[in-house]
Scaffold this active site. Structure first.
Site, PDB file in Angstrom:
ATOM      1  N   GLY A  41       0.828  -1.202   0.000  1.00  0.00           N
ATOM      2  CA  GLY A  41       0.000   0.000   0.000  1.00  0.00           C
ATOM      3  C   GLY A  41       0.858   1.245   0.000  1.00  0.00           C
ATOM      4  O   GLY A  41       1.799   1.385  -0.780  1.00  0.00           O
ATOM      5  N   GLY A  42       0.545   2.147   0.914  1.00  0.00           N
ATOM      6  CA  GLY A  42       1.243   3.426   0.975  1.00  0.00           C
ATOM      7  C   GLY A  42       2.735   3.292   1.200  1.00  0.00           C
ATOM      8  O   GLY A  42       3.497   4.192   0.847  1.00  0.00           O
ATOM      9  N   GLY A  63      24.540   2.775 -33.159  1.00  0.00           N
ATOM     10  CA  GLY A  63      24.068   3.796 -32.227  1.00  0.00           C
ATOM     11  C   GLY A  63      24.607   3.565 -30.828  1.00  0.00           C
ATOM     12  O   GLY A  63      24.801   4.514 -30.061  1.00  0.00           O
ATOM     13  N   ALA A  64      24.860   2.311 -30.511  1.00  0.00           N
ATOM     14  CA  ALA A  64      25.363   2.008 -29.170  1.00  0.00           C
ATOM     15  C   ALA A  64      26.742   2.629 -28.954  1.00  0.00           C
ATOM     16  O   ALA A  64      27.105   2.979 -27.830  1.00  0.00           O
ATOM     17  CB  ALA A  64      25.403   0.497 -28.959  1.00  0.00           C
TER      18      ALA A  64
HETATM   19  C1  HXC Z   1      -3.244  -1.147  11.798  1.00  0.00           C
HETATM   20  C2  HXC Z   1      -2.159  -3.128  11.523  1.00  0.00           C
HETATM   21  C3  HXC Z   1      -2.045  -2.898  10.144  1.00  0.00           C
HETATM   22  C4  HXC Z   1      -2.584  -1.687   9.637  1.00  0.00           C
HETATM   23  C5  HXC Z   1      -1.135  -4.777  10.556  1.00  0.00           C
HETATM   24  N1  HXC Z   1      -1.584  -4.313  11.734  1.00  0.00           N
HETATM   25  N2  HXC Z   1      -1.413  -3.941   9.570  1.00  0.00           N
HETATM   26  N3  HXC Z   1      -2.738  -2.250  12.333  1.00  0.00           N
HETATM   27  N4  HXC Z   1      -3.157  -0.840  10.486  1.00  0.00           N
HETATM   28  N5  HXC Z   1      -2.489  -1.393   8.354  1.00  0.00           N
HETATM   29  C6  HXC Z   1      -1.460  -4.949  13.034  1.00  0.00           C
HETATM   30  C7  HXC Z   1      -2.327  -6.159  13.183  1.00  0.00           C
HETATM   31  O1  HXC Z   1      -3.578  -5.789  13.620  1.00  0.00           O
HETATM   32  C8  HXC Z   1      -1.552  -6.953  14.231  1.00  0.00           C
HETATM   33  O2  HXC Z   1      -1.827  -6.402  15.495  1.00  0.00           O
HETATM   34  C9  HXC Z   1      -0.129  -6.627  13.921  1.00  0.00           C
HETATM   35  O3  HXC Z   1      -0.135  -5.418  13.147  1.00  0.00           O
HETATM   36  C10 HXC Z   1       0.550  -7.691  13.092  1.00  0.00           C
HETATM   37  O4  HXC Z   1      -0.275  -7.996  11.968  1.00  0.00           O
HETATM   38  P1  HXC Z   1      -0.629  -9.489  11.566  1.00  0.00           P
HETATM   39  O5  HXC Z   1      -1.683  -9.408  10.553  1.00  0.00           O
HETATM   40  O6  HXC Z   1      -0.868 -10.311  12.782  1.00  0.00           O
HETATM   41  O7  HXC Z   1       0.760  -9.928  10.943  1.00  0.00           O
HETATM   42  P2  HXC Z   1       1.045 -10.805   9.671  1.00  0.00           P
HETATM   43  O8  HXC Z   1       0.213 -12.036   9.691  1.00  0.00           O
HETATM   44  O9  HXC Z   1       2.501 -10.947   9.621  1.00  0.00           O
HETATM   45  O10 HXC Z   1       0.569  -9.928   8.433  1.00  0.00           O
HETATM   46  C11 HXC Z   1       1.167  -8.720   8.157  1.00  0.00           C
HETATM   47  C12 HXC Z   1       0.387  -7.985   7.076  1.00  0.00           C
HETATM   48  C13 HXC Z   1      -1.096  -7.878   7.476  1.00  0.00           C
HETATM   49  C14 HXC Z   1       0.517  -8.753   5.750  1.00  0.00           C
HETATM   50  C15 HXC Z   1       1.053  -6.618   6.885  1.00  0.00           C
HETATM   51  O11 HXC Z   1      -1.172  -7.387   8.798  1.00  0.00           O
HETATM   52  C16 HXC Z   1      -1.881  -7.007   6.585  1.00  0.00           C
HETATM   53  O12 HXC Z   1      -2.269  -7.403   5.480  1.00  0.00           O
HETATM   54  N6  HXC Z   1      -2.129  -5.783   7.079  1.00  0.00           N
HETATM   55  C17 HXC Z   1      -2.960  -4.847   6.345  1.00  0.00           C
HETATM   56  C18 HXC Z   1      -2.270  -4.320   5.136  1.00  0.00           C
HETATM   57  C19 HXC Z   1      -3.079  -3.274   4.476  1.00  0.00           C
HETATM   58  O13 HXC Z   1      -4.057  -3.547   3.778  1.00  0.00           O
HETATM   59  N7  HXC Z   1      -2.728  -2.007   4.762  1.00  0.00           N
HETATM   60  C20 HXC Z   1      -3.415  -0.851   4.247  1.00  0.00           C
HETATM   61  C21 HXC Z   1      -2.890  -0.634   2.840  1.00  0.00           C
HETATM   62  S1  HXC Z   1      -3.672   0.696   2.116  1.00  0.00           S
HETATM   63  P3  HXC Z   1      -1.735  -7.237  16.840  1.00  0.00           P
HETATM   64  O14 HXC Z   1      -2.253  -6.331  17.882  1.00  0.00           O
HETATM   65  O15 HXC Z   1      -2.580  -8.452  16.619  1.00  0.00           O
HETATM   66  O16 HXC Z   1      -0.293  -7.574  17.010  1.00  0.00           O
HETATM   67  C22 HXC Z   1      -2.568   1.895   2.167  1.00  0.00           C
HETATM   68  C23 HXC Z   1      -3.053   3.096   1.485  1.00  0.00           C
HETATM   69  C24 HXC Z   1      -2.042   4.200   1.454  1.00  0.00           C
HETATM   70  O17 HXC Z   1      -1.507   1.784   2.679  1.00  0.00           O
HETATM   71  C25 HXC Z   1      -1.943   4.734   0.082  1.00  0.00           C
HETATM   72  C26 HXC Z   1      -1.076   5.946   0.038  1.00  0.00           C
HETATM   73  C27 HXC Z   1      -0.676   6.248  -1.358  1.00  0.00           C
END
Ligand code: HXC
Length: 510
Positions: A169-170, A404-405
Site C-alpha cells: 500500500g502506501g 548507435g550504441a
Molecule cells: C493497523 C495493523 C495494520 C494496519 C497490521 N496491523 N497492519 N494495524 N493498520 N495497516 C497490526 C495487526 O492488527 C496486528 O496487530 C499486527 O499489526 C501484526 O499484523 P498481523 O496481521 O498479525 O501480521 P502478519 O500475519 O505478519 O501480516 C502482516 C500484514 C497484514 C501482511 C502486513 O497485517 C496485513 O495485510 N495488514 C494490512 C495491510 C493493508 O491492507 N494495509 C493498508 C494498505 S492501504 P496485533 O495487535 O494483533 O499484534 C494503504 C493506502 C495508502 O496503505 C496509500 C497511500 C498512497
C-alpha cells in the site's frame, strides 16, 4: 532529581520494548531483527541519537485512545556510519504492524527535513502493514507528506530504502522515489495490492513471494537494486554502500586511504579479449582489476545482466562504473539494460560521482519484442543520461562499439572527456558480416567475393584507428595500463567545470 531520572529511564525502557516481548519474540522467530536491533547493526556503536521516542498517536476511534505505544511504530533519528552522519527511520512491526499513523508520519517527516537541512543521507528500514487502518485519511495525508519530501530530497541527499518485512500500500511509494531499494530474501515483499486483492480483482492466485518477493523485484520488475540473505547482511552491506556515497550534492565525494598504487599495471588484461570476436569474456574482471583493492559494489546485479553498474574507487575516491557485459546477450543494449544504466548514470551525475564506462557492445537488440516494448524510448534514456551528465566521463572501448550504441556509451560526441580504446577495439556502424551483406547485396551469391569484401571491411573499419584518426578516440592504450590511464584522467578532471544551459528541469524520455 533522582526520581525524575528514574522515571525517564523507566519510560525509555518501556518505549524500547515497542509492542512487547511476545511480539519481539515473534519477530525473531520469523528470522527478523527488531527496528532497534537493525539500527544497532547499521550504525556505529553508541552513535544513535533518537528523536521522538515518546511520540504517541492521537487517534481515538476503534478503541485506539486506550491503545498507545511510545514511539508509535517507527524509530527515528541519526547516527554515524564509519564516522559520517546518516539519518535513519526503522518501522517497528511490533507496534501496530509498523503501520503509518499521522504521528508516525510526522516523525519520518521531521528527520527527512533535518536530513535535507543537514545535508546527510537518509535510510528507511521497512517492515510495515501500510496505512494505519484505524486512522483513515490522516494516514493517507501522512504518506503524501513523506512522498513530497522524497521528491524534494531527490538529487540533494542520497535516499536508500531497505525492505525487511512486508511493504504494501502506501509504504511502497516512498521507497520507489528513493535512489536505491534493497530487500531481504524470504522475509520481505513489496506490492501495491496484496494477494487477496489481486484474487478479488483479477482472479489470479498468487503468493506474497510470487507477487512481490526479492526474486521478483531484483530479476523481473527491477524495483529492487539488490537482495541479501538476512537482516545483518543487508545492513552491513548498506554500511558499505554509504561509504561510497557523498553526503549530499554539495559535499565532496568521499575519499578513503588507498594502498593500491594508481599506476598499478595488470598484465593479465592484455589477454582478457579472446582471439575470436564472438567469444565472450567477463567484463566484471576488468572492473575488479581496475578499481582499488577489487572492491566493487554492484547495483542491479540480478537484472539486465548484459550491463554492469556499480561503485568502485580509484585512488580512494568513488567512481561509478557502467560496462557492457559480453557474457550475457553479447553485451547488447536492450530496453532493460538501457533503463538500468540510465538511472545509475543520473544518480552519479546528481552527486558528482565521476563515470567510467567500459564498452563492448554489438548494438541495440533487434526484434518486435524490443520495439513493441519501447526500445527507442528506453535506449534514449541512456543516451540522454550520458549526454546531460556533466561529471568527469572516462570511456574505454575494449572491443565492439557498433552503431548507435557506440554513440550512446559515453562517446566523445556526447561530451566524453577522455575516450580511450584498446587495440582490440572495433568501432563501426555494424559487424563486418552484416555490413557487407548490405552494401554488397548483389554479390551475396558469390561466397568468395563476400569473404574478400568482409576481410576488406574488417581491415578498414574493425579497429580503433579510423576513430582515432578523427580524434573520436583520444588514444589507443595498452590494456595493462588501463587503471593508470583512468586514475590520471580522473585526477586531471577533478575540478572539471561544465554546466548545462539554465532550465527548470529537462524532459528526459521517461
Ligand atoms: C493497523 C495493523 C495494520 C494496519 C497490521 N496491523 N497492519 N494495524 N493498520 N495497516 C497490526 C495487526 O492488527 C496486528 O496487530 C499486527 O499489526 C501484526 O499484523 P498481523 O496481521 O498479525 O501480521 P502478519 O500475519 O505478519 O501480516 C502482516 C500484514 C497484514 C501482511 C502486513 O497485517 C496485513 O495485510 N495488514 C494490512 C495491510 C493493508 O491492507 N494495509 C493498508 C494498505 S492501504 P496485533 O495487535 O494483533 O499484534 C494503504 C493506502 C495508502 O496503505 C496509500 C497511500 C498512497
Amino acid at each position: 532529581m533522582k526520581d525524575i531520572l528514574a522515571e525517564l529511564e523507566a519510560r525509555r525502557a518501556r518505549a524500547r520494548l515497542g509492542g512487547g516481548e511476545a511480539r519481539i519474540e515473534a519477530q525473531h522467530a520469523r528470522g527478523k531483527l527488531t527496528a532497534r536491533e537493525r539500527i544497532d547493526v547499521f550504525l556505529d556503536p553508541g552513535s544513535f541519537e533518537e528523536f521522538g521516542m515518546f511520540v504517541e498517536h492521537r487517534a481515538s476511534d476503534f478503541g485506539m485512545a486506550a491503545n498507545k505505544v511510545a514511539g508509535d511504530g517507527v524509530v527515528t533519528g541519526w547516527g554515524m556510519v564509519n564516522g559520517r552522519p546518516v539519518f535513519v527511520f526503522a518501522k517497528d512491526f511490533t507496534v501496530f504492524g509498523g503501520s503509518l499513523s499521522e504521528a508516525h508520519a510526522e516523525k519520518i517527516v521531521k528527520i527527512q527535513d533535518m536530513a535535507l537541512k543537514a545535508g546527510a543521507p537518509i535510510i528507511g528500514l521497512y517492515d510495515a502493514g501500510g496505512a494505519r487502518i484505524q486512522e483513515g485519511v490522516a494516514a493517507l495525508g501522512g504518506y503524501a507528506e513523506v512522498f513530497q519530501r522524497n521528491v524534494l530530497a531527490s538529487g540533494v541527499i542520497p535516499q536508500i530504502s531497505v525492505i525487511m518485512g512486508p511493504c504494501a500500500g502506501g509504504d511502497v511509494y516512498s521507497p520507489a522515489m528513493t535512489d536505491f531499494i534493497f530487500m531481504v530474501r524470504d522475509t520481505s515483499y513489496m506490492f501495491v495490492t496484496g494477494p487477496d486483492v489481486v484474487k478479488t480483482v483479477t482472479n489470479e492466485t498468487v503468493t506474497a513471494e510470487e507477487l512481490g518477493g526479492a526474486t521478483v523485484h531484483t530479476t523481473r520488475s527491477a524495483i529492487a537494486d539488490g537482495a541479501y540473505d538476512n537482516d545483518v547482511e543487508a545492513l552491513t552491506e548498506m554500511r558499505r554502500l554509504i561509504d561510497f556515497l557523498p553526503l549530499s550534492n554539495r559535499a565532496e565525494i568521499p575519499e578513503i586511504e588507498s594502498a593500491d598504487p594508481h599506476d598499478r599495471e595488470d598484465a593479465s588484461l592484455d589477454r582478457l579479449i579472446p582471439d575470436s570476436a564472438n567469444k565472450p569474456y567477463d567484463m566484471r574482471d576488468l572492473i575488479l582489476k581496475v578499481v582499488d583493492a577489487s572492491d566493487f559494489f554492484e547495483i542491479g546485479a540480478a537484472f539486465a545482466k548484459n550491463i554492469l553498474t556499480g561503485f568502485g574507487r580509484i585512488e580512494g575516491r568513488t567512481v561509478g562504473f557502467v560496462a557492457n557485459q559480453p557474457m550475457v546477450l553479447a553485451g547488447v543494449l536492450d530496453s532493460d539494460a538501457s533503463r538500468k544504466a540510465a538511472r545509475f548514470v543520473r544518480f552519479c551525475d546528481c552527486f558528482e560521482i565521476p563515470l567510467v564506462t567500459f564498452v563492448d557492445v554489438p548494438g541495440f537488440l533487434p526484434g518486435t519484442a524490443q520495439e513493441y516494448g519501447g526500445l527507442i524510448k528506453h535506449g534514449a534514456k541512456l543516451l540522454f543520461a550520458f549526454a546531460e551528465a556533466t561529471v568527469p566521463k572516462v570511456t574505454v572501448i575494449t572491443r565492439k562499439a557498433y552503431g548507435g550504441a557506440y554513440d550512446v556509451m559515453s562517446s566523445k560526441h556526447i561530451r566524453g572527456d577522455l575516450n580511450y580504446a584498446w587495440p582490440t577495439a572495433e568501432i563501426a556502424v555494424m559487424g563486418a558480416k552484416g555490413a557487407v551483406e548490405i552494401i554488397y547485396r548483389k554479390e551475396t551469391g558469390d561466397p568468395e567475393k563476400i569473404a574478400a569484401r568482409t576481410r576488406e571491411y574488417e581491415e578498414r573499419f574493425m579497429s580503433p584507428f579510423v576513430a582515432a584518426e578523427r580524434g573520436y578516440i583520444d588514444e589507443v592504450i595498452r590494456p595493462h595500463s588501463t587503471r593508470r590511464r583512468i586514475a590520471n584522467g580522473l585526477r586531471l578532471l577533478r575540478d572539471k567545470q561544465l554546466e548545462n544551459p539554465w532550465k527548470k528541469h529537462d524532459n528526459i524520455p521517461l
